[in-house]
Design a protein around this motif. Structure first.
Motif, short mmCIF file in Angstrom:
data_model
loop_
_atom_site.label_atom_id
_atom_site.label_comp_id
_atom_site.label_asym_id
_atom_site.label_seq_id
_atom_site.Cartn_x
_atom_site.Cartn_y
_atom_site.Cartn_z
N ARG A 63 0.59 -1.13 0.04
CA ARG A 63 0.39 -0.31 -0.15
C ARG A 63 1.02 1.39 0.23
O ARG A 63 0.79 2.17 -0.44
CB ARG A 63 -1.13 0.03 1.29
N ASN A 67 0.49 3.90 -3.26
CA ASN A 67 -0.20 5.12 -2.56
C ASN A 67 1.53 6.11 -2.94
O ASN A 67 0.87 7.66 -3.71
CB ASN A 67 -0.15 5.10 -1.79
N TRP A 111 -5.40 4.38 -2.28
CA TRP A 111 -5.37 2.11 -1.87
C TRP A 111 -5.61 2.73 -0.66
O TRP A 111 -4.51 2.52 0.51
CB TRP A 111 -4.55 1.78 -2.40
#
Length: 112
Positions: A63, A67, A111
């Protein structure tokens, strides 16, 4: 790309100087690369490509990494990212939608 026998080397090598490249590291080793090109027909979209070393498969796209790439794209004036190859499934998991050419994700996006 050369060291990893990247199958699309002939297409990417001559234009890699025009890409925005993220070098992804795990400790003192390079785990892979994500690189993006602005689309010739739409300068608000990036097409995204990735090369992940085999030992980092299945644990590369965190993530935090995704991101960071999405935030960089957004602050660079990009409204959407497009994936046309084997990473289409990953973009769908992040929140993208399927297109005729692969998948796209509208920005801004985080996300979660």
């Amino acid at each position: 790309m050369r060291d990893s026998d990247y199958p699309f080397l002939d297409w990417h090598e001559p234009i890699i100087d025009y890409a925005f490249v993220f070098t992804c590291e795990a400790g003192d080793k390079v785990a892979g690369f994500i690189w993006c090109y602005v689309l010739a027909e739409d300068d608000t979209a990036w097409t995204v490509h990735a090369l992940v070393r085999p030992e980092y498969q299945k644990r590369f796209f965190s993530r935090r990494l995704v991101n960071a790439m999405l935030a960089t794209a957004w602050v660079s004036g990009i409204d959407r990212v497009i994936v046309e190859d084997s990473h289409t499934e990953m973009l769908m998991r992040v929140g993208g939608c399927e297109t005729d050419d692969g998948a796209e994700l509208k920005l801004p996006h985080k996300w979660g």
